[in-house]
Design a protein around this motif. Sequence first.
Motif, PDB file in Angstrom:
ATOM      1  N   ALA A 549       0.831  -1.206   0.000  1.00  0.00           N
ATOM      2  CA  ALA A 549       0.000   0.000   0.000  1.00  0.00           C
ATOM      3  C   ALA A 549       0.858   1.246   0.000  1.00  0.00           C
ATOM      4  N   ILE A 550       2.014   1.185   0.657  1.00  0.00           N
ATOM      5  CA  ILE A 550       2.930   2.320   0.691  1.00  0.00           C
ATOM      6  C   ILE A 550       4.293   1.843   0.212  1.00  0.00           C
ATOM      7  N   VAL A 551       4.837   2.525  -0.753  1.00  0.00           N
ATOM      8  CA  VAL A 551       6.139   2.160  -1.289  1.00  0.00           C
ATOM      9  C   VAL A 551       7.145   3.208  -0.856  1.00  0.00           C
ATOM     10  N   PRO A 552       8.230   2.825  -0.163  1.00  0.00           N
ATOM     11  CA  PRO A 552       9.203   3.808   0.292  1.00  0.00           C
ATOM     12  C   PRO A 552       9.821   4.555  -0.882  1.00  0.00           C
ATOM     13  N   VAL A 553       9.864   5.857  -0.772  1.00  0.00           N
ATOM     14  CA  VAL A 553      10.518   6.708  -1.763  1.00  0.00           C
ATOM     15  C   VAL A 553      11.307   7.755  -1.020  1.00  0.00           C
ATOM     16  N   ASP A 554      12.213   8.406  -1.741  1.00  0.00           N
ATOM     17  CA  ASP A 554      12.964   9.482  -1.120  1.00  0.00           C
ATOM     18  C   ASP A 554      12.014  10.615  -0.785  1.00  0.00           C
ATOM     19  N   ALA A 555      12.107  11.125   0.439  1.00  0.00           N
ATOM     20  CA  ALA A 555      11.222  12.204   0.875  1.00  0.00           C
ATOM     21  C   ALA A 555      11.478  13.458   0.054  1.00  0.00           C
ATOM     22  N   LEU A 556      10.416  14.209  -0.223  1.00  0.00           N
ATOM     23  CA  LEU A 556      10.530  15.458  -0.969  1.00  0.00           C
ATOM     24  C   LEU A 556      11.180  16.548  -0.135  1.00  0.00           C
ATOM     25  N   GLY A 557      11.184  16.388   1.172  1.00  0.00           N
ATOM     26  CA  GLY A 557      11.758  17.380   2.067  1.00  0.00           C
ATOM     27  C   GLY A 557      11.380  17.050   3.492  1.00  0.00           C
ATOM     28  N   THR A 558      11.967  17.775   4.437  1.00  0.00           N
ATOM     29  CA  THR A 558      11.702  17.535   5.856  1.00  0.00           C
ATOM     30  C   THR A 558      10.954  18.721   6.441  1.00  0.00           C
ATOM     31  N   ILE A 559       9.874  18.441   7.150  1.00  0.00           N
ATOM     32  CA  ILE A 559       9.017  19.490   7.708  1.00  0.00           C
ATOM     33  C   ILE A 559       8.856  19.267   9.204  1.00  0.00           C
ATOM     34  N   LEU A 560       8.912  20.355   9.976  1.00  0.00           N
ATOM     35  CA  LEU A 560       8.639  20.304  11.416  1.00  0.00           C
ATOM     36  C   LEU A 560       7.272  20.913  11.670  1.00  0.00           C
ATOM     37  N   VAL A 561       6.349  20.120  12.211  1.00  0.00           N
ATOM     38  CA  VAL A 561       4.996  20.578  12.552  1.00  0.00           C
ATOM     39  C   VAL A 561       4.972  20.915  14.039  1.00  0.00           C
ATOM     40  N   VAL A 562       4.538  22.137  14.364  1.00  0.00           N
ATOM     41  CA  VAL A 562       4.545  22.608  15.747  1.00  0.00           C
ATOM     42  C   VAL A 562       3.124  22.993  16.146  1.00  0.00           C
ATOM     43  N   ASP A 563       2.543  22.263  17.094  1.00  0.00           N
ATOM     44  CA  ASP A 563       1.190  22.556  17.572  1.00  0.00           C
ATOM     45  C   ASP A 563       0.997  21.844  18.897  1.00  0.00           C
ATOM     46  N   ASP A 564       0.349  22.507  19.856  1.00  0.00           N
ATOM     47  CA  ASP A 564       0.161  21.887  21.161  1.00  0.00           C
ATOM     48  C   ASP A 564      -1.016  20.927  21.184  1.00  0.00           C
ATOM     49  N   ALA A 565      -1.825  20.887  20.128  1.00  0.00           N
ATOM     50  CA  ALA A 565      -2.960  19.966  20.038  1.00  0.00           C
ATOM     51  C   ALA A 565      -2.536  18.708  19.285  1.00  0.00           C
ATOM     52  N   LEU A 566      -2.586  17.572  19.958  1.00  0.00           N
ATOM     53  CA  LEU A 566      -2.152  16.312  19.353  1.00  0.00           C
ATOM     54  C   LEU A 566      -2.918  16.021  18.075  1.00  0.00           C
ATOM     55  N   THR A 567      -4.241  16.246  18.085  1.00  0.00           N
ATOM     56  CA  THR A 567      -5.057  15.949  16.916  1.00  0.00           C
ATOM     57  C   THR A 567      -4.571  16.715  15.699  1.00  0.00           C
ATOM     58  N   VAL A 568      -4.322  18.008  15.887  1.00  0.00           N
ATOM     59  CA  VAL A 568      -3.892  18.845  14.765  1.00  0.00           C
ATOM     60  C   VAL A 568      -2.517  18.399  14.269  1.00  0.00           C
ATOM     61  N   ARG A 569      -1.598  18.127  15.211  1.00  0.00           N
ATOM     62  CA  ARG A 569      -0.258  17.678  14.817  1.00  0.00           C
ATOM     63  C   ARG A 569      -0.331  16.427  13.958  1.00  0.00           C
ATOM     64  N   GLU A 570      -1.111  15.452  14.421  1.00  0.00           N
ATOM     65  CA  GLU A 570      -1.167  14.175  13.720  1.00  0.00           C
ATOM     66  C   GLU A 570      -1.884  14.297  12.382  1.00  0.00           C
ATOM     67  N   LEU A 571      -2.904  15.152  12.314  1.00  0.00           N
ATOM     68  CA  LEU A 571      -3.600  15.347  11.039  1.00  0.00           C
ATOM     69  C   LEU A 571      -2.663  15.980  10.023  1.00  0.00           C
ATOM     70  N   GLU A 572      -1.929  17.028  10.438  1.00  0.00           N
ATOM     71  CA  GLU A 572      -0.997  17.683   9.529  1.00  0.00           C
ATOM     72  C   GLU A 572       0.109  16.715   9.109  1.00  0.00           C
ATOM     73  N   ARG A 573       0.596  15.928  10.069  1.00  0.00           N
ATOM     74  CA  ARG A 573       1.635  14.954   9.740  1.00  0.00           C
ATOM     75  C   ARG A 573       1.117  13.947   8.710  1.00  0.00           C
ATOM     76  N   SER A 574      -0.095  13.465   8.912  1.00  0.00           N
ATOM     77  CA  SER A 574      -0.665  12.482   7.988  1.00  0.00           C
ATOM     78  C   SER A 574      -0.758  13.046   6.579  1.00  0.00           C
ATOM     79  N   ILE A 575      -1.248  14.276   6.459  1.00  0.00           N
ATOM     80  CA  ILE A 575      -1.409  14.903   5.148  1.00  0.00           C
ATOM     81  C   ILE A 575      -0.058  15.086   4.462  1.00  0.00           C
ATOM     82  N   LEU A 576       0.911  15.594   5.205  1.00  0.00           N
ATOM     83  CA  LEU A 576       2.220  15.883   4.613  1.00  0.00           C
ATOM     84  C   LEU A 576       2.999  14.613   4.302  1.00  0.00           C
ATOM     85  N   GLU A 577       2.866  13.580   5.149  1.00  0.00           N
ATOM     86  CA  GLU A 577       3.539  12.324   4.851  1.00  0.00           C
ATOM     87  C   GLU A 577       2.952  11.672   3.611  1.00  0.00           C
TER      88      GLU A 577
END
Length: 679
Positions: A549-577
């Motif tokens: 379902a997921i094939v490893p590829v070289d990442a397009l770049g590295t992003i740091l997501v900063v938010d004190d709400a776990l839900t928001v952090r994980e949602l943003e991480r999911s979208i960007l990953e």
Amino acid sequence: MQAELLELFSQEAGSRLERLAADLLALEAGGDTVAIVASMFREAHNLKGAAAMMGFTDVTDVAHAIEDVLDQLRGGTREIDEATADGLLAAFDWLADVIPRTVVGEDISSGAGQIAARLRSPAPALESPAAAHPPASASPLRSTAQKISASVPASGGGDSLRVPLARLDELTRLTGEASTARLRVGGLVTEHLGTDPDAMEEFRDLGRALAGLQDETMRARMVPVSTIVGVLHRAARDAARRCGKPVRWEVDGDETELDRRILEHLADPLLHLVRNAVDHGLESAAERRAAGKVPEGTVSLHAAEMGSEVVVTVSDDGGGIDVDRVREEASANDPRALDLSDEEALYLVFRSGLSTSEQTTDVSGRGVGLDVVRTQLEQVRGRVEISSRPGVGTEFRISVPLTLSVVPSLLVAAGGQRFAIPMRSVLTTIGAGEPRSHAGGRPHVWVNGRIVPESRLAADLGIAQEDGEARPAVVVAGVTRLHAFGVDGLLGQRDVVVKPLGRLVPSIGVVAGASIEPDGSILLVLNASGLVDEARQVSGHAVRRGEPAIVPVDALGTILVVDDALTVRELERSILERAGYEVHTASDGADALARLGERPVDLVLTDIEMPNLDGFGLIEAIRRHESLSTVPVVILTTRSDDASRRRGLDAGADGYVVKNDFDGATLVATVERLLGRSS
């Protein structure tokens, strides 16, 4: 006795019982004993007085017994131990069951004297005969649907008024009709006068007024997630008691609102996930100690509004999902399960009848599995994602629309017809000229490093279509899977007023509803979940280990997501990953600076309001740092005012996105633009 008075008593009693249960749970969690007991005593006293005035003797007797127990707690002659708390909760359950039945005149052999006697005894029994443990599908106190129904503001308050839900439904319908009529008028103006209606100030004013009316109508149907938090807390507490596990309950974002009907469908899945987190997710205290963890496990509920969706997560810090065990259990009925990748195997927990529990208990392990979650989410066109790490814990992330009545949609053409696909289900679009691939003899597209199967939308809908040149495709997210649909054309985006098909039309899994077009034609709104399932059945597709379902590829770049709400952090991480980026997270500005000192990143995405160091301070610190000064920074915040926007840009932010207008495509496009990767 007047029916209105009986209804008012029942509603008021239900609200008092909810507050009593919530206060008791807060008391058990170590809250201010004096203040909480005083509040509970007032509620019980008022309930007793109202029941006495109505002539409900049994209710009065039990309320009096509750009052006596609280008086002992208030006077220090009794402690809030487990037996006392269990006895009080059982009494609340009994009252919640008996009062509605008493109000409608049902003859009840209640055993009120026995309930009252057990309450007044030094060690009240855990259960009363009329308040036995509910089955796994039931809710504490009352059913969740009843609880949400009771959340509609009651009459009697100076700033609220009870309005029947049917009246709100009718208001929503009429608002949609008015919006459709405006589009028709616009078409007539163009046809008969040869004038662009949007060039007329009066026509634009009418559009703004209708948009405002539509928004307020939708908001009138909204209820906060806090409406069901008490029920979920009670479920976690009761499950912990029965499993013998110490559990801490955490809540964040419970003020988030969504459509009442959606919350009704969401309540039971959340209840099941909470019970499942305690029973399956968390280890025993002894196992946690052996693993180097604190004995007390944590179950968390987080909610946040993100654009046109509400994201609710239920997480635990337990042992994680044993994917091999899940695969093994599922293979008993479907040998193909053994060939699934780890990520695909995680979603097998949603299959009916699947259970990895070694024992059958009244909490879980009855073969019900989590299929109730999938079934309810399909009804409200939601989706769920799972993340699980061995020894660390599991998170179920549920995304549902704010409302089902007005849906931002992508219009497409297929087989000579027009269809609408809700934008919340659209992951991306693929141009006709973009390359395709074949895996296992089937066409696929590549989406951010993921192999996604493709089929023709017209064929999946049973519409005859000629084979021809390559077509554009829409990648759609179902409840748990992705699928790409080839279409004849992409016709643009538009808010669509969705109406049910009606009772005379049989239920069709791929259709969510319909809308009336300005020319009077019918526009079918497709159901992403049903559409993906139908496409998988037509093609007979199954993702195997040879087709990950997921094939490893070289990442397009590295992003740091900063938010004190776990839900928001994980949602943003999911979208960007999913977009192909490597993502790290930080819980506030200070944490972010520490992580930036450990490893470089290509972009920082930050909230504003955070503890320790807010977003403005973080940006200023980044700009002052020699090695970080050129790193792009994007603000993602709920603050939409011009002053905050100016302050953020003055501090050095390169982008500013408001969470209420947020969607995954906007976020990815902003990141791509700042990293110079947009086309």
